[in-house]
Motif scaffolding. Sequence first.
Motif, PDB file in Angstrom:
ATOM      1  N   GLU A  50     117.358 -28.070 -45.852  1.00  0.00           N
ATOM      2  CA  GLU A  50     117.398 -27.574 -44.482  1.00  0.00           C
ATOM      3  C   GLU A  50     117.250 -26.056 -44.457  1.00  0.00           C
ATOM      4  N   ASN A  51     117.842 -25.381 -45.417  1.00  0.00           N
ATOM      5  CA  ASN A  51     117.734 -23.924 -45.499  1.00  0.00           C
ATOM      6  C   ASN A  51     117.653 -23.555 -46.975  1.00  0.00           C
ATOM      7  N   ARG A  52     116.467 -23.229 -47.434  1.00  0.00           N
ATOM      8  CA  ARG A  52     116.263 -22.948 -48.851  1.00  0.00           C
ATOM      9  C   ARG A  52     116.990 -21.686 -49.297  1.00  0.00           C
ATOM     10  N   SER A  57     122.763 -25.924 -49.138  1.00  0.00           N
ATOM     11  CA  SER A  57     122.002 -26.583 -48.078  1.00  0.00           C
ATOM     12  C   SER A  57     121.873 -28.071 -48.326  1.00  0.00           C
ATOM     13  N   ARG A  58     121.928 -28.821 -47.248  1.00  0.00           N
ATOM     14  CA  ARG A  58     121.729 -30.255 -47.380  1.00  0.00           C
ATOM     15  C   ARG A  58     120.249 -30.586 -47.293  1.00  0.00           C
ATOM     16  N   LEU A 170     120.953 -24.100 -38.214  1.00  0.00           N
ATOM     17  CA  LEU A 170     119.773 -23.794 -37.412  1.00  0.00           C
ATOM     18  C   LEU A 170     119.000 -22.586 -37.930  1.00  0.00           C
ATOM     19  N   SER A 171     119.604 -21.795 -38.805  1.00  0.00           N
ATOM     20  CA  SER A 171     118.862 -20.658 -39.364  1.00  0.00           C
ATOM     21  C   SER A 171     117.755 -21.119 -40.306  1.00  0.00           C
ATOM     22  N   VAL A 175     109.416 -20.588 -39.251  1.00  0.00           N
ATOM     23  CA  VAL A 175     108.072 -20.859 -39.752  1.00  0.00           C
ATOM     24  C   VAL A 175     107.966 -20.720 -41.271  1.00  0.00           C
ATOM     25  N   ARG A 176     108.773 -19.857 -41.880  1.00  0.00           N
ATOM     26  CA  ARG A 176     108.745 -19.754 -43.345  1.00  0.00           C
ATOM     27  C   ARG A 176     109.100 -21.101 -43.984  1.00  0.00           C
ATOM     28  N   GLU A 177     110.128 -21.747 -43.442  1.00  0.00           N
ATOM     29  CA  GLU A 177     110.522 -23.041 -43.995  1.00  0.00           C
ATOM     30  C   GLU A 177     109.450 -24.092 -43.732  1.00  0.00           C
ATOM     31  N   CYS A 178     108.782 -24.009 -42.581  1.00  0.00           N
ATOM     32  CA  CYS A 178     107.664 -24.923 -42.309  1.00  0.00           C
ATOM     33  C   CYS A 178     106.558 -24.742 -43.337  1.00  0.00           C
TER      34      CYS A 178
END
Length: 494
Positions: A50-52, A57-58, A170-171, A175-178
């Motif tokens: 979810e958040n690298r 992170s899960r 939510l952080s 777009v980076r994670e996308c």
Amino acid sequence: MLLVRLFAGLLALASPPAPRAGTVSLEPAAVTTAAGEKVQFELGTLHVLENRAASNSRVIDVGFARLQAARPTRAAPIVFLPGGPGNSYLDAFTETDENSRRRLENFRRYSAVADVIVLDQRGFSRRGTTLRAPDAVPAPLDRPSSVEAESAAYRAFAAAAIAANPDHDLSGYHVRECVEDVAELRRALGYAKLNLLGGSFGSQWSFAVLRLHPEIVERAVLYGVEPLDDGIDMPSHLFAALQRIAFDGDRAPNLQPYLPPGGLMAAVRELRDRFARAPVTVKVRVPETGKTESVVLGLADLQNALLPDDADAWPAFILSLYHGHYEAWAREELARRRRSKFSSVILPLIDSGLGVSATRSHRLHTDPATHYLGTWSFEPYESSRPAWPTPDFGDALRAPAPSEVPVLFVNGDWDTSTPVENMLQIAPYFPRGRVMIVHRGVHEQLTRMTRHQPEVFDAILEFYRSGATAKLPAEISLPAPTFVTPTFPPPARR
């Protein structure tokens, strides 16, 4: 105690292990077309963090579908990145309504040259994790809308959305994670490189992939072009699209009896001045309840309504208002004030992280077309951006940068969502790129345009297959539409 441990051990053996980040789950599936043809494909789930940036992170899920090429091919797979943010096109593979069937047929056209992969967005996935959207808070009907009230509503939506998703980080929805989702999907499926296909936000997502992972992209076709610093459109560019629509509208025979001296843009100018002087109150009957309600409409409401969803109907809308027929607009405004501010939580999360550069913000605030369009397109977003937890993408990454990846850019000059000027300003940074202007083309026009001129679609397929660009035209002209006629009789000539 021994029995409890034994039972827990049996449960652990019976439960499948939790999926690891960076892996995919695939299952075969099929759908039958309207013609009775059975289409085989794979439905997949991409498992990602979810958040690298967070050590604890899960893992969340992002859905995708893969349609294998019609015959063996050496071309890289075509990865379709949907727009929005907050769109999913997996219904093409799971539903049988007319729109879904059309989407599936469009994806099948691309499978003539390569595998086609349709990827969802994190946080808005038919086969994965979807963030919960808060309930809509209706806006008042007894006073005109205002940018200040809209900004407050945006901030309230952010607080409500964060409260509605306490179990999500939510952080991690930016777009980076996308981009990293695309990179992980490539690795998990074992492809050396990818071809990209993206429209609107899908093109912006593609620009981010090109910026952060250019080594994984073979080629790209981007339409409804939205560069990284162009998430908020320049009002003067939007106004120019209206002027181009008005040029043909002024020449439509069915509209001639309704036009004022000076044509459609003169009507826009007069409407702006009329509503700047005073708001109007319009009584409308609500079909769902049978009741009559009053809606107060002011200058900000007009500015927010000037950009059309349908170019064919825009002249009739302007002429109806010019001649004092406000009822249809009032019904639309009543519905707008009762809807949620956003169709999804992922939309403001991603947009708040992308933001705009300081230079572009200055241009937006000083753009002369705000006289007609107001500041609706950027002030509410700027006001609510600090309320969202997504990290800022940064001016260094938003700024255009040269790229050697071959890209075909396609944009309509009637596009009032991603104006053609976006494409013309970014194209020089792609020396191996090509530009295709679609005259009278509206937003996300690629499918309609290529059905109108199939030889152009064949050239796009050849671009994906081999990189050849010789048969790609620089300009295409669509025929002038049959503009909608106003629903009232023409006024008597003075």
